[in-house]
Design an enzyme around this catalytic site. Structure first.
Site, short mmCIF file in Angstrom:
data_model
loop_
_atom_site.label_atom_id
_atom_site.label_comp_id
_atom_site.label_asym_id
_atom_site.label_seq_id
_atom_site.Cartn_x
_atom_site.Cartn_y
_atom_site.Cartn_z
N GLY A 220 0.69 -1.25 0.00
CA GLY A 220 0.04 0.04 0.16
C GLY A 220 0.99 1.17 -0.07
N GLY A 221 0.39 2.58 0.76
CA GLY A 221 1.00 3.54 0.75
C GLY A 221 1.91 3.95 1.78
N GLU A 240 5.51 -3.61 0.64
CA GLU A 240 5.77 -3.11 -0.72
C GLU A 240 5.06 -1.93 -0.79
OE1 GLU A 240 5.18 -1.92 -4.22
OE2 GLU A 240 3.94 -3.80 -4.26
N CYS A 274 1.92 -0.19 -9.19
CA CYS A 274 3.29 0.37 -8.25
C CYS A 274 4.70 0.62 -9.25
CB CYS A 274 3.38 -0.22 -7.13
SG CYS A 274 3.90 -2.02 -7.32
#
Length: 467
Positions: A220-221, A240, A274
Protein backbone atom coordinates in the site's frame (compact mmCIF):
# COMPACT_ATOMS: atom_id res chain seq x y z
CA UNK A 1 -13.62 -17.68 8.57
CA UNK A 2 -15.16 -14.39 7.44
CA UNK A 3 -16.23 -11.60 9.73
CA UNK A 4 -19.74 -11.86 11.15
CA UNK A 5 -22.13 -11.53 8.21
CA UNK A 6 -25.05 -11.12 10.64
CA UNK A 7 -23.83 -7.65 11.53
CA UNK A 8 -26.27 -4.89 10.64
CA UNK A 9 -23.36 -2.57 9.83
CA UNK A 10 -22.14 -3.12 6.27
CA UNK A 11 -20.33 -1.15 3.62
CA UNK A 12 -21.26 -1.16 -0.06
CA UNK A 13 -19.01 -2.41 -2.85
CA UNK A 14 -19.23 -0.48 -6.10
CA UNK A 15 -18.72 -1.13 -9.77
CA UNK A 16 -15.77 1.21 -10.19
CA UNK A 17 -16.74 2.13 -13.77
CA UNK A 18 -20.48 2.76 -13.38
CA UNK A 19 -20.62 3.61 -9.68
CA UNK A 20 -23.43 1.11 -9.13
CA UNK A 21 -23.57 -0.93 -5.93
CA UNK A 22 -22.74 -4.58 -6.70
CA UNK A 23 -22.61 -5.99 -3.18
CA UNK A 24 -21.77 -5.33 0.44
CA UNK A 25 -19.43 -6.63 3.12
CA UNK A 26 -19.49 -6.39 6.91
CA UNK A 27 -17.95 -3.41 8.65
CA UNK A 28 -15.64 -5.23 11.04
CA UNK A 29 -14.99 -4.11 14.59
CA UNK A 30 -12.23 -4.57 17.16
CA UNK A 31 -14.18 -7.51 18.55
CA UNK A 32 -14.13 -9.15 15.12
CA UNK A 33 -10.35 -8.75 15.09
CA UNK A 34 -10.07 -10.29 18.56
CA UNK A 35 -12.22 -13.20 17.42
CA UNK A 36 -10.05 -13.62 14.33
CA UNK A 37 -6.90 -13.61 16.47
CA UNK A 38 -8.38 -16.24 18.79
CA UNK A 39 -9.19 -18.35 15.73
CA UNK A 40 -5.74 -17.78 14.21
CA UNK A 41 -4.10 -18.89 17.44
CA UNK A 42 -5.88 -22.23 17.03
CA UNK A 43 -4.76 -22.22 13.39
CA UNK A 44 -1.19 -21.68 14.51
CA UNK A 45 -1.25 -24.99 16.38
CA UNK A 46 -2.82 -26.72 13.37
CA UNK A 47 -0.28 -25.26 10.95
CA UNK A 48 2.69 -26.36 13.03
CA UNK A 49 1.49 -29.97 12.91
CA UNK A 50 0.41 -29.96 9.27
CA UNK A 51 2.88 -31.93 7.13
CA UNK A 52 4.22 -30.38 3.96
CA UNK A 53 2.38 -32.96 1.87
CA UNK A 54 -0.97 -31.72 3.21
CA UNK A 55 -0.07 -28.06 2.60
CA UNK A 56 0.99 -28.92 -0.95
CA UNK A 57 -2.26 -30.81 -1.53
CA UNK A 58 -4.37 -27.85 -0.38
CA UNK A 59 -2.48 -25.43 -2.61
CA UNK A 60 -2.72 -27.71 -5.66
CA UNK A 61 -6.44 -28.26 -5.12
CA UNK A 62 -6.86 -24.48 -4.87
CA UNK A 63 -5.21 -24.11 -8.28
CA UNK A 64 -7.67 -26.59 -9.82
CA UNK A 65 -10.64 -24.81 -8.24
CA UNK A 66 -9.35 -21.43 -9.40
CA UNK A 67 -9.15 -22.77 -12.95
CA UNK A 68 -12.80 -23.85 -12.69
CA UNK A 69 -13.74 -20.38 -11.41
CA UNK A 70 -11.48 -18.53 -13.86
CA UNK A 71 -14.20 -16.41 -15.50
CA UNK A 72 -15.91 -15.65 -12.18
CA UNK A 73 -12.64 -14.37 -10.72
CA UNK A 74 -11.80 -12.33 -13.83
CA UNK A 75 -15.25 -10.73 -13.91
CA UNK A 76 -15.03 -9.78 -10.24
CA UNK A 77 -11.64 -8.13 -10.82
CA UNK A 78 -12.95 -6.19 -13.82
CA UNK A 79 -16.17 -5.16 -12.05
CA UNK A 80 -15.07 -4.03 -8.61
CA UNK A 81 -11.50 -3.17 -9.61
CA UNK A 82 -9.76 -1.05 -12.23
CA UNK A 83 -8.70 -3.54 -14.89
CA UNK A 84 -10.23 -4.29 -18.25
CA UNK A 85 -11.46 -7.84 -18.76
CA UNK A 86 -8.35 -8.79 -20.76
CA UNK A 87 -6.10 -7.38 -18.02
CA UNK A 88 -8.20 -9.16 -15.38
CA UNK A 89 -7.74 -12.48 -17.18
CA UNK A 90 -4.00 -11.91 -17.18
CA UNK A 91 -4.15 -11.36 -13.42
CA UNK A 92 -6.05 -14.60 -12.83
CA UNK A 93 -3.48 -16.44 -14.95
CA UNK A 94 -0.68 -14.97 -12.83
CA UNK A 95 -2.55 -15.82 -9.63
CA UNK A 96 -2.72 -19.43 -10.78
CA UNK A 97 1.04 -19.37 -11.32
CA UNK A 98 1.58 -17.83 -7.88
CA UNK A 99 -0.41 -20.56 -6.17
CA UNK A 100 1.23 -23.32 -8.22
CA UNK A 101 4.63 -21.90 -7.34
CA UNK A 102 3.61 -21.78 -3.67
CA UNK A 103 2.80 -25.49 -3.82
CA UNK A 104 6.16 -26.22 -5.43
CA UNK A 105 8.10 -24.12 -2.93
CA UNK A 106 6.31 -25.83 -0.03
CA UNK A 107 8.20 -28.98 -1.01
CA UNK A 108 11.53 -27.13 -0.98
CA UNK A 109 11.46 -25.57 2.49
CA UNK A 110 14.61 -26.87 4.14
CA UNK A 111 17.36 -25.98 6.55
CA UNK A 112 21.05 -26.93 6.46
CA UNK A 113 23.62 -28.81 8.46
CA UNK A 114 25.83 -26.70 10.75
CA UNK A 115 29.54 -27.57 11.09
CA UNK A 116 29.78 -27.22 14.86
CA UNK A 117 32.91 -29.40 14.86
CA UNK A 118 34.77 -26.76 12.83
CA UNK A 119 35.16 -24.76 16.06
CA UNK A 120 37.83 -25.89 18.55
CA UNK A 121 36.14 -27.35 21.61
CA UNK A 122 33.05 -28.45 19.65
CA UNK A 123 34.52 -31.54 17.98
CA UNK A 124 31.89 -33.72 19.67
CA UNK A 125 28.92 -31.73 18.40
CA UNK A 126 26.81 -31.92 15.27
CA UNK A 127 23.56 -30.30 14.26
CA UNK A 128 21.36 -28.56 11.77
CA UNK A 129 18.78 -25.83 11.32
CA UNK A 130 15.03 -26.24 10.84
CA UNK A 131 12.59 -23.85 9.16
CA UNK A 132 9.48 -23.44 11.30
CA UNK A 133 6.24 -21.47 10.73
CA UNK A 134 6.56 -17.93 12.08
CA UNK A 135 3.01 -17.82 13.45
CA UNK A 136 0.09 -15.48 12.82
CA UNK A 137 0.44 -13.39 9.65
CA UNK A 138 -1.61 -10.27 9.00
CA UNK A 139 -1.88 -9.59 5.27
CA UNK A 140 -3.09 -6.19 4.05
CA UNK A 141 -3.67 -5.93 0.30
CA UNK A 142 -4.50 -3.10 -2.17
CA UNK A 143 -7.08 -2.71 -4.94
CA UNK A 144 -4.86 -2.75 -8.02
CA UNK A 145 -4.04 -6.48 -8.01
CA UNK A 146 -6.89 -7.72 -5.81
CA UNK A 147 -6.37 -11.43 -6.49
CA UNK A 148 -2.71 -11.98 -7.31
CA UNK A 149 -1.40 -9.88 -4.40
CA UNK A 150 -3.71 -11.80 -2.07
CA UNK A 151 -2.21 -14.99 -3.51
CA UNK A 152 1.29 -13.60 -2.98
CA UNK A 153 0.57 -13.38 0.74
CA UNK A 154 -1.73 -16.33 1.37
CA UNK A 155 0.06 -18.83 -0.88
CA UNK A 156 3.46 -18.53 0.84
CA UNK A 157 1.85 -18.31 4.30
CA UNK A 158 0.01 -21.60 3.76
CA UNK A 159 3.12 -23.16 2.21
CA UNK A 160 5.06 -22.29 5.36
CA UNK A 161 2.30 -23.49 7.72
CA UNK A 162 1.02 -20.15 9.01
CA UNK A 163 -2.49 -18.91 9.75
CA UNK A 164 -3.47 -15.61 8.11
CA UNK A 165 -5.78 -12.72 8.87
CA UNK A 166 -6.46 -11.02 5.54
CA UNK A 167 -7.57 -7.41 5.20
CA UNK A 168 -8.36 -6.76 1.52
CA UNK A 169 -8.94 -3.32 0.06
CA UNK A 170 -12.32 -1.76 0.82
CA UNK A 171 -12.72 -1.27 -2.94
CA UNK A 172 -12.10 -4.89 -3.95
CA UNK A 173 -13.13 -7.29 -1.15
CA UNK A 174 -15.39 -9.56 -3.20
CA UNK A 175 -12.68 -11.33 -5.18
CA UNK A 176 -10.67 -11.83 -1.97
CA UNK A 177 -13.70 -13.40 -0.27
CA UNK A 178 -14.28 -15.63 -3.29
CA UNK A 179 -10.66 -16.76 -3.11
CA UNK A 180 -11.07 -17.50 0.60
CA UNK A 181 -14.02 -19.73 -0.22
CA UNK A 182 -11.87 -21.55 -2.78
CA UNK A 183 -9.17 -22.19 -0.18
CA UNK A 184 -11.66 -23.61 2.29
CA UNK A 185 -13.13 -25.82 -0.43
CA UNK A 186 -9.58 -26.98 -1.19
CA UNK A 187 -9.27 -28.22 2.39
CA UNK A 188 -7.69 -25.31 4.26
CA UNK A 189 -8.77 -25.54 7.92
CA UNK A 190 -11.15 -22.68 8.81
CA UNK A 191 -8.85 -21.76 11.69
CA UNK A 192 -6.06 -20.84 9.27
CA UNK A 193 -7.80 -17.98 7.46
CA UNK A 194 -9.96 -15.08 8.59
CA UNK A 195 -10.99 -12.16 6.39
CA UNK A 196 -11.58 -8.77 7.97
CA UNK A 197 -13.46 -6.21 5.88
CA UNK A 198 -14.49 -2.59 6.15
CA UNK A 199 -12.96 0.75 7.05
CA UNK A 200 -9.86 0.20 9.22
CA UNK A 201 -10.54 3.16 11.52
CA UNK A 202 -12.92 0.87 13.38
CA UNK A 203 -10.38 -1.90 14.03
CA UNK A 204 -6.99 -0.97 12.55
CA UNK A 205 -5.03 -0.58 15.79
CA UNK A 206 -6.18 -3.97 17.06
CA UNK A 207 -5.30 -5.59 13.74
CA UNK A 208 -1.66 -4.50 13.81
CA UNK A 209 -0.73 -4.04 17.47
CA UNK A 210 -1.66 -7.35 19.12
CA UNK A 211 1.39 -9.26 20.37
CA UNK A 212 0.09 -12.56 19.00
CA UNK A 213 0.79 -11.33 15.48
CA UNK A 214 4.28 -12.30 14.30
CA UNK A 215 4.44 -10.78 10.82
CA UNK A 216 2.65 -8.00 8.94
CA UNK A 217 2.75 -8.18 5.16
CA UNK A 218 1.51 -4.87 3.77
CA UNK A 219 1.17 -3.58 0.23
CA UNK A 220 0.00 0.00 0.00
CA UNK A 221 0.95 3.63 0.52
CA UNK A 222 3.82 5.18 2.44
CA UNK A 223 1.57 7.15 4.82
CA UNK A 224 -0.29 4.04 5.97
CA UNK A 225 3.00 2.11 6.21
CA UNK A 226 4.46 4.67 8.62
CA UNK A 227 1.38 4.42 10.82
CA UNK A 228 1.58 0.62 10.83
CA UNK A 229 5.28 0.65 11.66
CA UNK A 230 4.78 3.11 14.49
CA UNK A 231 1.95 1.13 16.10
CA UNK A 232 2.91 -2.47 15.37
CA UNK A 233 5.61 -3.00 17.99
CA UNK A 234 8.14 -5.84 17.80
CA UNK A 235 7.00 -7.72 14.73
CA UNK A 236 8.61 -8.72 11.48
CA UNK A 237 7.37 -6.63 8.55
CA UNK A 238 7.39 -6.95 4.79
CA UNK A 239 6.20 -3.80 3.03
CA UNK A 240 5.82 -3.09 -0.68
CA UNK A 241 5.05 0.59 -1.00
CA UNK A 242 4.91 3.33 -3.61
CA UNK A 243 7.11 4.30 -6.51
CA UNK A 244 7.45 6.53 -9.56
CA UNK A 245 9.42 4.12 -11.69
CA UNK A 246 11.84 5.72 -14.18
CA UNK A 247 12.95 4.61 -17.63
CA UNK A 248 16.13 5.68 -19.42
CA UNK A 249 16.12 5.52 -23.22
CA UNK A 250 19.55 5.93 -24.81
CA UNK A 251 20.31 6.86 -28.41
CA UNK A 252 21.43 3.35 -29.37
CA UNK A 253 18.19 1.72 -28.16
CA UNK A 254 15.61 0.06 -30.37
CA UNK A 255 13.30 3.06 -30.59
CA UNK A 256 10.13 1.23 -31.64
CA UNK A 257 10.54 -1.35 -28.89
CA UNK A 258 11.23 1.32 -26.28
CA UNK A 259 8.12 3.30 -27.25
CA UNK A 260 5.87 0.24 -27.26
CA UNK A 261 7.18 -0.99 -23.90
CA UNK A 262 6.91 2.42 -22.26
CA UNK A 263 3.35 3.05 -23.48
CA UNK A 264 2.26 -0.38 -22.28
CA UNK A 265 4.08 0.04 -18.98
CA UNK A 266 2.68 3.52 -18.37
CA UNK A 267 -1.00 2.85 -19.05
CA UNK A 268 -1.66 -0.78 -18.09
CA UNK A 269 -4.44 -0.83 -15.46
CA UNK A 270 -4.94 2.88 -16.15
CA UNK A 271 -1.53 3.57 -14.63
CA UNK A 272 -2.60 2.31 -11.19
CA UNK A 273 0.43 0.10 -10.89
CA UNK A 274 3.30 0.52 -8.43
CA UNK A 275 5.89 -0.51 -11.03
CA UNK A 276 4.23 1.27 -13.94
CA UNK A 277 6.32 3.65 -16.06
CA UNK A 278 6.02 7.16 -14.63
CA UNK A 279 9.14 9.03 -15.80
CA UNK A 280 11.01 8.60 -19.07
CA UNK A 281 14.43 10.21 -19.54
CA UNK A 282 15.33 10.24 -23.24
CA UNK A 283 18.68 10.94 -24.85
CA UNK A 284 18.58 14.31 -26.64
CA UNK A 285 19.61 12.70 -29.94
CA UNK A 286 16.35 10.72 -30.20
CA UNK A 287 14.12 12.79 -27.91
CA UNK A 288 11.92 14.37 -30.61
CA UNK A 289 11.38 11.06 -32.42
CA UNK A 290 10.60 9.22 -29.17
CA UNK A 291 8.12 11.87 -28.01
CA UNK A 292 6.30 11.95 -31.35
CA UNK A 293 5.96 8.16 -31.49
CA UNK A 294 5.00 7.90 -27.81
CA UNK A 295 2.19 10.46 -28.15
CA UNK A 296 0.92 8.84 -31.36
CA UNK A 297 0.78 5.38 -29.81
CA UNK A 298 -0.84 6.71 -26.64
CA UNK A 299 -3.60 8.25 -28.77
CA UNK A 300 -4.59 4.79 -30.05
CA UNK A 301 -5.57 3.53 -26.59
CA UNK A 302 -9.30 2.94 -26.21
CA UNK A 303 -11.17 4.11 -23.11
CA UNK A 304 -14.39 2.35 -22.15
CA UNK A 305 -16.32 -0.17 -20.08
CA UNK A 306 -13.93 -2.74 -18.59
CA UNK A 307 -16.01 -5.77 -19.56
CA UNK A 308 -15.90 -4.77 -23.23
CA UNK A 309 -13.27 -6.63 -25.22
CA UNK A 310 -10.71 -4.38 -26.89
CA UNK A 311 -10.80 -1.66 -24.23
CA UNK A 312 -7.36 -0.55 -23.01
CA UNK A 313 -8.21 2.01 -20.32
CA UNK A 314 -10.77 1.34 -17.61
CA UNK A 315 -11.73 3.32 -14.51
CA UNK A 316 -9.81 5.03 -11.75
CA UNK A 317 -10.65 3.40 -8.43
CA UNK A 318 -12.46 6.37 -6.83
CA UNK A 319 -13.50 10.00 -7.26
CA UNK A 320 -10.87 10.98 -4.72
CA UNK A 321 -8.18 9.22 -6.73
CA UNK A 322 -9.41 10.95 -9.90
CA UNK A 323 -9.09 14.31 -8.20
CA UNK A 324 -5.61 13.48 -6.92
CA UNK A 325 -4.44 12.63 -10.46
CA UNK A 326 -5.93 15.88 -11.76
CA UNK A 327 -4.20 17.83 -8.99
CA UNK A 328 -0.87 16.20 -9.80
CA UNK A 329 -1.16 17.30 -13.44
CA UNK A 330 -2.12 20.85 -12.43
CA UNK A 331 0.76 21.12 -9.93
CA UNK A 332 3.23 19.73 -12.48
CA UNK A 333 2.16 22.37 -15.00
CA UNK A 334 2.37 25.08 -12.34
CA UNK A 335 5.99 23.99 -11.76
CA UNK A 336 6.88 24.25 -15.44
CA UNK A 337 5.69 21.04 -17.10
CA UNK A 338 3.89 21.15 -20.45
CA UNK A 339 0.75 19.13 -21.13
CA UNK A 340 1.16 17.27 -24.44
CA UNK A 341 -1.82 14.91 -24.32
CA UNK A 342 -4.72 14.02 -22.03
CA UNK A 343 -5.11 15.80 -18.72
CA UNK A 344 -8.87 15.30 -18.50
CA UNK A 345 -11.45 13.06 -16.84
CA UNK A 346 -14.07 11.08 -18.74
CA UNK A 347 -16.64 9.75 -16.29
CA UNK A 348 -14.71 7.63 -13.83
CA UNK A 349 -11.74 7.30 -16.19
CA UNK A 350 -8.77 9.55 -16.91
CA UNK A 351 -7.42 10.14 -20.40
CA UNK A 352 -3.85 8.82 -20.79
CA UNK A 353 -1.72 11.87 -20.10
CA UNK A 354 1.71 12.87 -21.35
CA UNK A 355 3.70 15.67 -19.72
CA UNK A 356 7.00 17.12 -20.87
CA UNK A 357 9.13 18.54 -18.08
CA UNK A 358 12.63 19.51 -17.11
CA UNK A 359 14.48 16.80 -15.23
CA UNK A 360 14.46 18.99 -12.12
CA UNK A 361 10.69 19.45 -12.00
CA UNK A 362 10.14 18.46 -8.36
CA UNK A 363 6.50 17.48 -8.92
CA UNK A 364 6.44 15.73 -12.30
CA UNK A 365 9.72 13.90 -11.72
CA UNK A 366 9.73 13.25 -7.97
CA UNK A 367 6.19 12.78 -6.62
CA UNK A 368 4.18 9.62 -7.06
CA UNK A 369 1.03 9.70 -9.19
CA UNK A 370 -1.17 6.61 -9.17
CA UNK A 371 -2.82 6.99 -12.54
CA UNK A 372 -2.29 7.16 -16.33
CA UNK A 373 0.22 10.01 -16.32
CA UNK A 374 3.79 9.85 -17.63
CA UNK A 375 6.46 12.57 -17.70
CA UNK A 376 9.01 12.65 -20.52
CA UNK A 377 12.27 14.57 -20.07
CA UNK A 378 15.31 15.23 -22.25
CA UNK A 379 18.79 14.29 -21.00
CA UNK A 380 22.25 14.80 -22.49
CA UNK A 381 23.84 11.57 -21.31
CA UNK A 382 23.46 8.48 -19.15
CA UNK A 383 25.09 10.09 -16.10
CA UNK A 384 22.52 12.88 -16.08
CA UNK A 385 19.70 10.37 -16.51
CA UNK A 386 20.90 8.28 -13.55
CA UNK A 387 21.15 11.40 -11.37
CA UNK A 388 17.60 12.39 -12.33
CA UNK A 389 16.27 8.91 -11.53
CA UNK A 390 17.94 8.91 -8.12
CA UNK A 391 16.45 12.25 -7.01
CA UNK A 392 13.20 10.46 -6.28
CA UNK A 393 12.56 9.32 -2.69
CA UNK A 394 11.32 6.01 -4.14
CA UNK A 395 13.28 3.03 -5.44
CA UNK A 396 11.25 0.08 -6.69
CA UNK A 397 11.96 -0.68 -10.37
CA UNK A 398 13.84 1.19 -13.08
CA UNK A 399 14.41 0.35 -16.73
CA UNK A 400 17.08 1.10 -19.32
CA UNK A 401 16.80 0.76 -23.09
CA UNK A 402 20.23 0.39 -24.68
CA UNK A 403 22.19 -1.92 -26.97
CA UNK A 404 25.46 -1.10 -25.21
CA UNK A 405 26.37 -3.62 -22.49
CA UNK A 406 28.71 -1.11 -20.85
CA UNK A 407 25.90 1.41 -20.48
CA UNK A 408 23.62 -1.28 -19.15
CA UNK A 409 26.07 -2.18 -16.38
CA UNK A 410 26.77 1.46 -15.60
CA UNK A 411 23.05 2.00 -15.07
CA UNK A 412 22.65 -1.18 -13.03
CA UNK A 413 25.42 -0.05 -10.68
CA UNK A 414 24.29 3.56 -10.50
CA UNK A 415 20.53 3.35 -10.09
CA UNK A 416 19.16 3.41 -6.53
CA UNK A 417 16.38 0.86 -6.84
CA UNK A 418 15.59 -2.78 -6.14
CA UNK A 419 15.14 -3.96 -9.71
CA UNK A 420 16.58 -2.90 -13.07
CA UNK A 421 14.96 -4.09 -16.29
CA UNK A 422 17.17 -3.90 -19.38
CA UNK A 423 15.27 -3.36 -22.66
CA UNK A 424 11.96 -3.97 -20.93
CA UNK A 425 9.31 -1.95 -19.12
CA UNK A 426 9.59 -1.25 -15.40
CA UNK A 427 6.39 -3.23 -14.89
CA UNK A 428 7.93 -6.52 -15.98
CA UNK A 429 7.77 -9.06 -13.18
CA UNK A 430 7.46 -12.80 -12.68
CA UNK A 431 5.99 -14.17 -9.48
CA UNK A 432 9.07 -16.21 -8.62
CA UNK A 433 11.46 -13.25 -8.43
CA UNK A 434 12.27 -11.32 -5.25
CA UNK A 435 10.14 -8.17 -5.35
CA UNK A 436 10.30 -5.04 -3.22
CA UNK A 437 11.91 -1.65 -2.93
CA UNK A 438 14.55 0.55 -1.36
CA UNK A 439 14.16 4.02 0.17
CA UNK A 440 10.42 4.79 0.52
CA UNK A 441 9.44 1.90 -1.73
CA UNK A 442 9.49 -0.78 0.92
CA UNK A 443 11.02 -3.13 3.44
CA UNK A 444 11.98 -6.72 2.66
CA UNK A 445 11.05 -8.75 -0.39
CA UNK A 446 7.98 -10.55 -1.69
CA UNK A 447 7.90 -13.17 -4.42
CA UNK A 448 6.90 -16.68 -3.37
CA UNK A 449 10.27 -18.01 -2.21
CA UNK A 450 11.26 -14.74 -0.52
CA UNK A 451 7.88 -14.51 1.22
CA UNK A 452 8.17 -18.08 2.54
CA UNK A 453 11.60 -17.23 3.94
CA UNK A 454 10.15 -14.14 5.66
CA UNK A 455 7.26 -16.20 7.04
CA UNK A 456 9.57 -18.82 8.56
CA UNK A 457 11.74 -18.88 11.66
CA UNK A 458 15.06 -20.70 11.92
CA UNK A 459 15.48 -23.17 14.78
CA UNK A 460 18.99 -24.44 15.50
CA UNK A 461 19.45 -28.02 16.74
CA UNK A 462 22.73 -29.17 18.27
CA UNK A 463 23.63 -32.67 19.52
CA UNK A 464 26.50 -33.25 21.94
CA UNK A 465 27.74 -36.76 21.17
CA UNK A 466 29.18 -39.18 23.66
CA UNK A 467 32.89 -39.85 23.28
Amino acid sequence: MLTDTKKTSTIPVYNSYTGEIIGSVPQSSEQDVMNALDTAKKGEAIGKKMPASERISILKKAVLLMEQEFDVLANLIATEGIKTISQAKKEVTRALQTMQLSAEEASRISGATIPFNAVPGSEDRMGYELKCPIGIVVAITPFNDPLNLVCHKLGPAIAAGNPVILKPSDYTPLVAIKFGEILFKAGLPKEMLSIITGAPEYFGDALISDDRIRLISFTGGVTAAKIIQRKAGLKKMVMELGSNSPVIVLSNADLEDAVQSCVSGAFFASGQNCVGVKRVFVDAAIYDSFLKKFVAQTATLKIGAPLTEGVDIGPIISKQALNEIDQFVIESIDHGATLIAGGKKIGNSYIPTVLVADCNNDIANCKEVFGPVVTISKVENLEQAIDCCNKSPFGLHAAVFTNDIQNAHKAINGLECAGVMINDSTDYRIDAMPFGGVKLSGIGREGVKSAIEAMSETKVVCFKLKK
